[in-house]
Scaffold this motif. Sequence first.
Motif, PDB file in Angstrom:
ATOM      1  N   GLU A   9       0.819  -1.210   0.000  1.00 44.81           N
ATOM      2  CA  GLU A   9       0.000   0.000   0.000  1.00 44.81           C
ATOM      3  C   GLU A   9       0.850   1.257   0.000  1.00 44.81           C
ATOM      4  O   GLU A   9       0.527   2.242  -0.675  1.00 44.81           O
ATOM      5  CB  GLU A   9      -0.937  -0.007   1.209  1.00 44.81           C
ATOM      6  CG  GLU A   9      -1.840  -1.232   1.221  1.00 44.81           C
ATOM      7  CD  GLU A   9      -2.624  -1.331   2.523  1.00 44.81           C
ATOM      8  OE1 GLU A   9      -3.451  -0.445   2.765  1.00 44.81           O
ATOM      9  OE2 GLU A   9      -2.397  -2.278   3.304  1.00 44.81           O
ATOM     10  N   VAL A  10       1.924   1.201   0.756  1.00 45.78           N
ATOM     11  CA  VAL A  10       2.828   2.351   0.778  1.00 45.78           C
ATOM     12  C   VAL A  10       3.411   2.557  -0.610  1.00 45.78           C
ATOM     13  O   VAL A  10       3.482   3.688  -1.119  1.00 45.78           O
ATOM     14  CB  VAL A  10       3.959   2.142   1.804  1.00 45.78           C
ATOM     15  CG1 VAL A  10       4.942   3.303   1.755  1.00 45.78           C
ATOM     16  CG2 VAL A  10       3.386   1.989   3.204  1.00 45.78           C
ATOM     17  N   ALA A  11       3.793   1.460  -1.228  1.00 43.56           N
ATOM     18  CA  ALA A  11       4.392   1.539  -2.566  1.00 43.56           C
ATOM     19  C   ALA A  11       3.414   2.146  -3.553  1.00 43.56           C
ATOM     20  O   ALA A  11       3.765   3.040  -4.331  1.00 43.56           O
ATOM     21  CB  ALA A  11       4.815   0.147  -3.019  1.00 43.56           C
ATOM     22  N   GLU A  12       2.194   1.697  -3.517  1.00 43.94           N
ATOM     23  CA  GLU A  12       1.175   2.228  -4.429  1.00 43.94           C
ATOM     24  C   GLU A  12       1.005   3.728  -4.240  1.00 43.94           C
ATOM     25  O   GLU A  12       1.022   4.495  -5.193  1.00 43.94           O
ATOM     26  CB  GLU A  12      -0.170   1.537  -4.163  1.00 43.94           C
ATOM     27  CG  GLU A  12      -0.293   0.188  -4.861  1.00 43.94           C
ATOM     28  CD  GLU A  12      -1.555  -0.541  -4.424  1.00 43.94           C
ATOM     29  OE1 GLU A  12      -2.407   0.075  -3.743  1.00 43.94           O
ATOM     30  OE2 GLU A  12      -1.683  -1.741  -4.760  1.00 43.94           O
ATOM     31  N   ARG A  13       0.864   4.121  -2.983  1.00 43.44           N
ATOM     32  CA  ARG A  13       0.624   5.532  -2.698  1.00 43.44           C
ATOM     33  C   ARG A  13       1.811   6.400  -3.128  1.00 43.44           C
ATOM     34  O   ARG A  13       1.644   7.533  -3.592  1.00 43.44           O
ATOM     35  CB  ARG A  13       0.384   5.712  -1.203  1.00 43.44           C
ATOM     36  CG  ARG A  13      -0.140   7.093  -0.842  1.00 43.44           C
ATOM     37  CD  ARG A  13      -0.355   7.196   0.641  1.00 43.44           C
ATOM     38  NE  ARG A  13      -1.726   7.529   0.991  1.00 43.44           N
ATOM     39  CZ  ARG A  13      -2.188   8.776   1.071  1.00 43.44           C
ATOM     40  NH1 ARG A  13      -1.413   9.792   0.796  1.00 43.44           N
ATOM     41  NH2 ARG A  13      -3.428   9.008   1.417  1.00 43.44           N
TER      42      ARG A  13
END
Lengths: 374, 374
Positions: A9-13
């Motif tokens: 999720e961090v990567a996506e954001r």
Amino acid sequence: MPRRTTVTEVAERAGVSIASVSRVLNGLGARPDTEERVRRAALELGYVPDAAAKALKLGRSLQLAFAVDDIANPVYAQMMHGVESGLLGSGSRLLVSSTGRRPDDLVELVQGLSRGAADGLIISPLRRSPQLIDALVKAPVPVVVIGDAGPDAALDTVRTDSARGVEAAVAHLVATGRRRIAFVNGPADTVPGRSRLEGFTRATAPGSDAERAGIRADVVEARDFTVAAGEVAWSRVVAATDEGTPVDAVVAANDLIALGLARAALTAGRSVPGDLAVVGVDDIEMAAIFRPSLTTVSLEAHERGRLAAELLLRRLENPQAPVVGEFVAPRLVVRESSGAPTEAAIEAAPTPTAENAHQRTRQRTRPVTPRGQR
Amino acid sequence: MPRRTTVTEVAERAGVSIASVSRVLNGLGARPDTEERVRRAALELGYVPDAAAKALKLGRSLQLAFAVDDIANPVYAQMMHGVESGLLGSGSRLLVSSTGRRPDDLVELVQGLSRGAADGLIISPLRRSPQLIDALVKAPVPVVVIGDAGPDAALDTVRTDSARGVEAAVAHLVATGRRRIAFVNGPADTVPGRSRLEGFTRATAPGSDAERAGIRADVVEARDFTVAAGEVAWSRVVAATDEGTPVDAVVAANDLIALGLARAALTAGRSVPGDLAVVGVDDIEMAAIFRPSLTTVSLEAHERGRLAAELLLRRLENPQAPVVGEFVAPRLVVRESSGAPTEAAIEAAPTPTAENAHQRTRQRTRPVTPRGQR
DNA sequence: TTGTACGCGTTATCAT
DNA sequence: ATGATAACGCGTACAA
């Protein structure tokens, strides 16, 4: 109770790959703007890496464990402080497991803790079973035992000689003129119970100084190593008094028992040390605070904890290092409760009180062994 | 330090698949002979499942955490016993984290523990920061706070009213005729420090009973909540004595301070409760054992711990349950150190001693409030 | 510098 | 009843 955020999720954001996220968060290099975006995303999402996944991947949890029977016993708390001192700067977090209250298997605890939950273990077992020692030896992480691990267990160990400590206590009482000494043990099926009883037995055995001096010796077993058990044990000591020579000294297996017993004796109108000398073992903080302050045998719990931590760190660094057995000598700390004149006693009573009046009366009839302590 | 054994190795040795191994070891059905072979292989290899991998897969670690500033403080140990009681039969292991000795971030601890290392957390923070509360609220596992979590944090909480407890202590001292009362606080930047000071301030404020009775009030701050700090604080109290009316009563922010201070006062030749009444807070075991036994305000640490455990289990079962705030009332426990006649005092001194001689002298000049306790 | 892909050891799903 | 395999979330080797 928010959901757990993952690297994904961090990567996506942040608009990057999970690898970049991991790199940034673990302090490896990245382009400034990547770094910036990852950090912002992580912060906004409140990202915290999952300890289990991390431990699984790394093979280490960055946690160490300290297991004792009851951390509410001040001597173990003191030991824990020692462990904490020795662990400073290790980068690992210390978890304490107080095992006594739950009947579940100690072996299970050791196994559970040592397989993924902690990278190392310091344990001071109250009772020792072959199964426990086996579990400790087979643990896949370094284990340090505080106490006696048995004759041939290949385990790093920090020991003391509490038997010798009890012998010193008895010698002290004999030297200060006591005639009948009761030993108030904790449960004899425990490691400290066994060794302390052994010390008392040895000190009062035929051929011993005590025996030659005509000392009478009794043994009483308290329910456990607690203040409450010590209070109860007082009546057992009184029972012994009924036969002939009155008991005029008690060595307790630890300070908690000693304090409970002293309390009960004082409450019953006995004077300490006048009528009854009381000596404990462990030198917990309250031993010095109690009135009369408690003569006791320090087993250097703090130092043993510190040494154990040192041994643990050493073995974590080099698993192949030879097995080591550290040793800490017991130390008799003479205070007021045994009736020997101490500096503390003098300080404590600038004006005469009923208590030290008794004390002085008794002392006149006995050899005096001045030892400044406290 | 043997290598870790995995399911794969057990499976190979048993001649079955890892799935079968997992099934057998987790109590699901299997053909008797499969079961037998798997169990034997596991036993022979000393297989213990890896906690990290298990936690990762299951999403739960079967561990709960209890975090306090210093588990060596008896009140926290008592609280821990309460937590243990409340957790009996939960199937989870309790890990204790004593956070005070290490300067690293408490927030970090909470985060680390709550992400994979523990399935729930009971915390009794000594100091409260917005960051900490934020971390607690954002923790992905249930959190129960023992103490004040602040006005609007959506956290299950077990509180008491220590301010009211201190007020009761002051009222008790006023009612038994004390004229000048010093409050020996711990650090005022702590949760208990703040609220207990508030109680004292309120109890002695203009318009209060104490103020109308002409009581003088002083405040001293000890270095921390320890016996040693209490001993040191005694000299600060003495300093206050030099100006006019002597201090004849002390309320300490906790029992450790109270005991240290009482010890120092007695050592300096003051009589307690004759010259000086001493009241503590927490009702630790030593409060009843010390001589004179310590009048104190019980904050029911054991019960608070038990309730916290109950709240935690409840929320683990139903994460959607409404936020709950439990409340435990403080309770004044009158013992010898405040000079009010108690049964304990009578028991304790069948024969007059210097100490209770003082006591009786003072009491004649004061109203008597008999309360049997102990 | 960044992304893809794999493996840590376990449990659980889905075929067989 | 059992076996092959996916997936938990992470770090990193390797490729790009």
